[in-house]
Design a protein around this motif. Sequence first.
Motif, PDB file in Angstrom:
ATOM      1  N   ARG A  88      -5.247   6.747   0.677  1.00  0.00           N
ATOM      2  CA  ARG A  88      -4.570   5.462   0.507  1.00  0.00           C
ATOM      3  C   ARG A  88      -4.754   4.955  -0.916  1.00  0.00           C
ATOM      4  O   ARG A  88      -5.815   5.141  -1.522  1.00  0.00           O
ATOM      5  CB  ARG A  88      -5.103   4.417   1.505  1.00  0.00           C
TER       6      ARG A  88
ATOM      7  N   ILE B 191       0.508   5.423   1.135  1.00  0.00           N
ATOM      8  CA  ILE B 191      -0.348   6.243   1.987  1.00  0.00           C
ATOM      9  C   ILE B 191       0.153   7.683   1.975  1.00  0.00           C
ATOM     10  O   ILE B 191       1.358   7.938   2.069  1.00  0.00           O
ATOM     11  CB  ILE B 191      -0.357   5.714   3.436  1.00  0.00           C
TER      12      ILE B 191
ATOM     13  N   GLU C  59       0.835  -1.197   0.000  1.00  0.00           N
ATOM     14  CA  GLU C  59       0.000   0.000   0.000  1.00  0.00           C
ATOM     15  C   GLU C  59       0.876   1.256   0.000  1.00  0.00           C
ATOM     16  O   GLU C  59       2.018   1.250   0.447  1.00  0.00           O
ATOM     17  CB  GLU C  59      -0.899  -0.003   1.250  1.00  0.00           C
TER      18      GLU C  59
END
Length: 499
Positions: free
Chosen positions: A33, A17, A15
């Motif tokens: 995100r 962010i 991920e």
Amino acid sequence: MKNKTFGLIYLEPDELILQVFERPSMKLITEVRSGTMQVGAHPVANYAHNLVAIVNSLTGFQRVLADYGVEQTKFYGNREDLSPVAARYVADQIEVRTGLKIHWLNTSQLIADTLSRLMTKLPHFDELSKKSLYVLSMGLNTSTLAYFRHGKFQMSWDIDLGGARLSQLVTTLRQTTTNPSEIILDYISSKLEYLVPELRHVKKSRLLIQNVSTLAQSFVPAGEQLGEVPREEFEQRYQSLITATDQYIISHYDVNEQSVNWVLPNYLVAERVIHLLNAKHVYATNISVLDGVTTAASGGQQLISQMIRTSADNLAQRYGADSKHNAFVAALAVKLFDALQPIHRLSQNDRLLLEIASKVDDIGNFINPQAHYRHSAYILEANPLIGLSDKDNHIVAEVARYHSMESPHINQRSNTSLDLESQITVGKLAAILRMADSLDDSRQQKIKQVRLRLHDDELQILAKADDDLVVEQWAFQKKSQLFKAIYGLKPVLITKEED
């Protein structure tokens, strides 16, 4: 008018962010995100494969930053198990395509950042750690077990177990055996075996589990950061997960199709650690690695520096180094560093690296006193200290290598693997450490007071002692030559007995 917003971008294997904060309160204004990115098998940090998705997300983040008028943004990345060469390639491609320069953090730095956040922001941390508190931080590739007592960091252990890597093993075993969990438990136990002697005398300990979202979601009350996990409930959940299908886990826990595979491995590791510690109380926290990065980015370095010092002391003790000699040399080395600041023009971080090298430069004696400085270097290379970057750990190892006899050489392989600026730093620090080390060559801490005086091309060291310094004078004559070569000043030791 000074800009009142600050941006933080954090890249991890699954991920990306973005957070925008208000200054100086560091109140979170917005968080964005990316979509889930596919982790790799070898390595887990599969950034090269996800490069297009990373660049697209970063381009979107830049629009958000512009909307909020953010002028300063820090961009960090979790290097996880990515090789240095691959990390440089990914960083270069990101910068070429977005103009953003990523600062990679290794696992050791991320753990230090996270522990610092727990120590400063977790309610009741001092009370929890009054006696014996262990913190299990789960990662995708590896994990860490840290020990606290009286509110202070004591030591940590790296564990070669991570949720994503274990899930790959579980997947393979499901294709070949009907009881993969039992085999995985044996595998986990083998990885924890080296901790058994370390934890043999643990009694009435508490365990805090960090970075296991399914535990935090279930047991940390809304609006809080800490929750107790009853042992019976943990055991029931653990037993149900052993036979649960992926669909059951997705429907009962807030996980996606990728992270569903990490739930069981995380519980398997937690169960083994609870058993190993015989933990009387188990807690979960929703404080994340990202929270730790945020704390470090906003200036929370003091606790991390102390963790680095503690880890260095632990390493020195493990390898039987002389603690009194280490303390004397470290104190004298940083005193020389401070006095010589206008000459060497090094940073406060370099000062810390000098202090750390002073604590661990003799650990190679454990292997062989002959050429012990070389042994010290490769022990340090194999045992990176919590909180240090790869480059800083390398600098400490090289300063230890050159603290005694050898001098940095342009063709020396270990030295040339550092960039030119770092090679110069190594030489400057090693010259100071070598001189400080010579002033306790007898290992008796005879010198009680030291003053420095610059006179023409001489650096005069005025030392008051409670005994003769014949051995120190002899060692000083030999070991001060590197200082003269690097700084262009001739060190002169002037001794006087205390009244």
